[in-house]
Write an enzyme that holds these catalytic residues in place. Structure first.
Site, PDB file in Angstrom:
ATOM      1  N   TYR A  77       0.831  -1.191   0.000  1.00 42.56           N
ATOM      2  CA  TYR A  77       0.000   0.000   0.000  1.00 42.56           C
ATOM      3  C   TYR A  77       0.876   1.256   0.000  1.00 42.56           C
ATOM      4  CZ  TYR A  77      -3.727  -3.240   1.500  1.00 42.56           C
ATOM      5  OH  TYR A  77      -4.619  -4.280   1.597  1.00 42.56           O
ATOM      6  N   SER A  79     -13.431  -4.512   1.589  1.00 39.38           N
ATOM      7  CA  SER A  79     -14.476  -3.826   0.808  1.00 39.38           C
ATOM      8  C   SER A  79     -15.866  -4.246   1.272  1.00 39.38           C
ATOM      9  CB  SER A  79     -14.314  -4.082  -0.692  1.00 39.38           C
ATOM     10  OG  SER A  79     -13.123  -3.517  -1.175  1.00 39.38           O
ATOM     11  N   PRO A  80     -16.115  -4.291   2.595  1.00 46.04           N
ATOM     12  CA  PRO A  80     -17.426  -4.738   3.066  1.00 46.04           C
ATOM     13  C   PRO A  80     -18.539  -3.736   2.773  1.00 46.04           C
ATOM     14  CG  PRO A  80     -16.155  -3.883   4.897  1.00 46.04           C
ATOM     15  CD  PRO A  80     -15.229  -3.918   3.714  1.00 46.04           C
ATOM     16  N   LEU A  81     -18.149  -2.523   2.364  1.00 43.28           N
ATOM     17  CA  LEU A  81     -19.135  -1.516   1.975  1.00 43.28           C
ATOM     18  C   LEU A  81     -19.138  -1.300   0.462  1.00 43.28           C
ATOM     19  CD1 LEU A  81     -18.684   1.055   4.867  1.00 43.28           C
ATOM     20  CD2 LEU A  81     -20.426  -0.732   4.617  1.00 43.28           C
ATOM     21  N   GLY A  82     -18.675  -2.308  -0.277  1.00 39.01           N
ATOM     22  CA  GLY A  82     -18.724  -2.220  -1.732  1.00 39.01           C
ATOM     23  C   GLY A  82     -18.002  -1.013  -2.275  1.00 39.01           C
ATOM     24  N   GLY A 123     -17.557   1.737  -0.955  1.00 41.18           N
ATOM     25  CA  GLY A 123     -18.286   2.951  -0.609  1.00 41.18           C
ATOM     26  C   GLY A 123     -19.698   3.006  -1.120  1.00 41.18           C
ATOM     27  N   HIS A 130      -0.451 -11.984   0.759  1.00 40.49           N
ATOM     28  CA  HIS A 130      -1.403 -11.105   0.080  1.00 40.49           C
ATOM     29  C   HIS A 130      -1.985 -11.758  -1.169  1.00 40.49           C
ATOM     30  CE1 HIS A 130      -2.111  -6.471  -0.413  1.00 40.49           C
ATOM     31  NE2 HIS A 130      -3.227  -7.159  -0.450  1.00 40.49           N
ATOM     32  N   ALA A 164     -24.367   4.586   0.708  1.00 43.83           N
ATOM     33  CA  ALA A 164     -25.443   5.434   0.176  1.00 43.83           C
ATOM     34  C   ALA A 164     -25.054   6.909   0.174  1.00 43.83           C
ATOM     35  CB  ALA A 164     -26.741   5.223   0.951  1.00 43.83           C
TER      36      ALA A 164
END
Length: 330
Positions: free
Chosen positions: A56, A204-207, A209, A125, A213
């Site tokens: 990163y 990425s559990p919130l897709g 971002g 990774h 919403a």
């Protein structure tokens, strides 16, 4: 604080972690002071698992995380620090290197950038196809024996690769993209991990971002990670907005934000699940961490599944295959 214990060696951490990748790459320019504040907000909200990687920002993220932990005033044992080896990002490009002969050097370099003498969870990774996964995991296991690493994890592996890795050394966690908008792991890696007793750490559990919403089209264009994802092209984004609206409507009805509901859904998938959302905004970090206190009833989960069906999302996830290049110089 809500905690979860995962893996065959019982690794205990907060029920939600903090993913730091976006503080250094993938989502446009970042401000280090803002990023440090976001990590501090996570710690203040009861998040103890901080997730980074040597790739990163070409090592900048590990240095940033180390600075943030030192300036937080917390004792080292109050956090669980995770980093990764295998993906190489250099000015000349992106490639893979999980050469067993070089793994110790990569670990020692990460420890130096982080400013610690031990990392709690060390991930492969990506599997480097030039080397059997057993050999890479074997070299990582030696780091555990030598006290440089507490536990071993893997990321983006196939079920067969996870089986082979676990045959060499106990695997504490497997990372994969998993969220309301990407359910494929439920029929792939998740059953294998559970049979082996391996914890599940969705990134990425919130897709990226979308499930918050709050994402607008300008933010999509500014992010290389979103702009190259088929789920974010114009037609798909328009279609997926309907799903997000349904998610947000249920969240509002239940007194939650859309992001909190999406995270609570993941937590409800089992006690072996530890999502690692990330954000550059301290207010969002605090909001996300509050999902640890949310328990969804079976009736709520059924309504959510009906309102936001897996088949309702448009667009396959972007490929995360990393091209193998010449082994980069350290």
């Amino acid at each position: 604080m809500s905690t979860r214990t995962i893996g065959p060696e019982e690794f205990t951490t907060s029920a939600i972690g903090f993913g730091c990748m976006g503080l250094s790459q993938g989502y446009g320019p970042a401000d280090d002071a803002e990023s440090v504040a976001a990590i501090h907000a996570a710690l203040d909200a009861g998040v103890t698992l901080i997730d980074t990687a040597m790739s990163y920002g070409e090592g900048a993220n590990e240095r940033l995380v180390g600075e943030a932990l030192r300036s937080s005033g917390r004792a080292r044992e109050e956090t669980q620090l995770a980093t990764k080896l295998g993906i190489m990002r250099t000015p000349s490009g992106v490639g893979l290197d999980a050469d067993p002969a070089r793994i110790r050097g990569y670990c020692e370099a990460s420890l130096e950038r982080l400013g610690v003498d031990r990392v709690d969870l060390y991930y492969l990774h990506r599997v480097d196809p030039r080397f059997p996964v057993e050999e890479s995991i074997g070299a990582m296991g030696q780091l555990v024996a030598d006290g440089l690493v507490g536990h071993i994890g893997v990321s983006e592996v196939t079920p067969e690769q996870l089986e082979r890795a676990a045959s060499v050394h106990p695997i504490t966690a497997v990372q994969m993209e998993w969220s309301l908008m990407w359910r494929e792991p439920e029929t792939g890696i998740v059953p294998t991990a559970r049979r082996l007793g391996v914890g599940l750490v969705p990134y990425s559990p919130l897709g990226r971002g979308l499930l918050s919403a709050t994402l607008d089209r300008d933010a999509v264009a500014q992010s290389p990670f979103r702009a190259g994802d088929p789920r974010f092209n114009d037609a798909a984004l328009t279609a997926n907005a309907t799903q997000v609206e349904a998610l947000a409507a249920l969240a509002a009805e239940w007194g939650l934000s859309a992001a909190q509901l999406a995270l609570a859904w993941l937590l409800a998938q089992g006690p072996d699940v530890v999502p690692i959302p990330g954000s550059r905004r301290d207010t969002r970090v605090t909001e996300n961490a509050a999902a640890m206190a949310v328990t969804l009833s079976p009736e709520q989960l059924a309504r959510l599944d009906a309102a936001v069906p897996p088949a309702g999302w448009v667009g396959d996830r972007a490929s995360f295959a990393v091209p193998v290049t010449a082994r980069p110089a350290v």
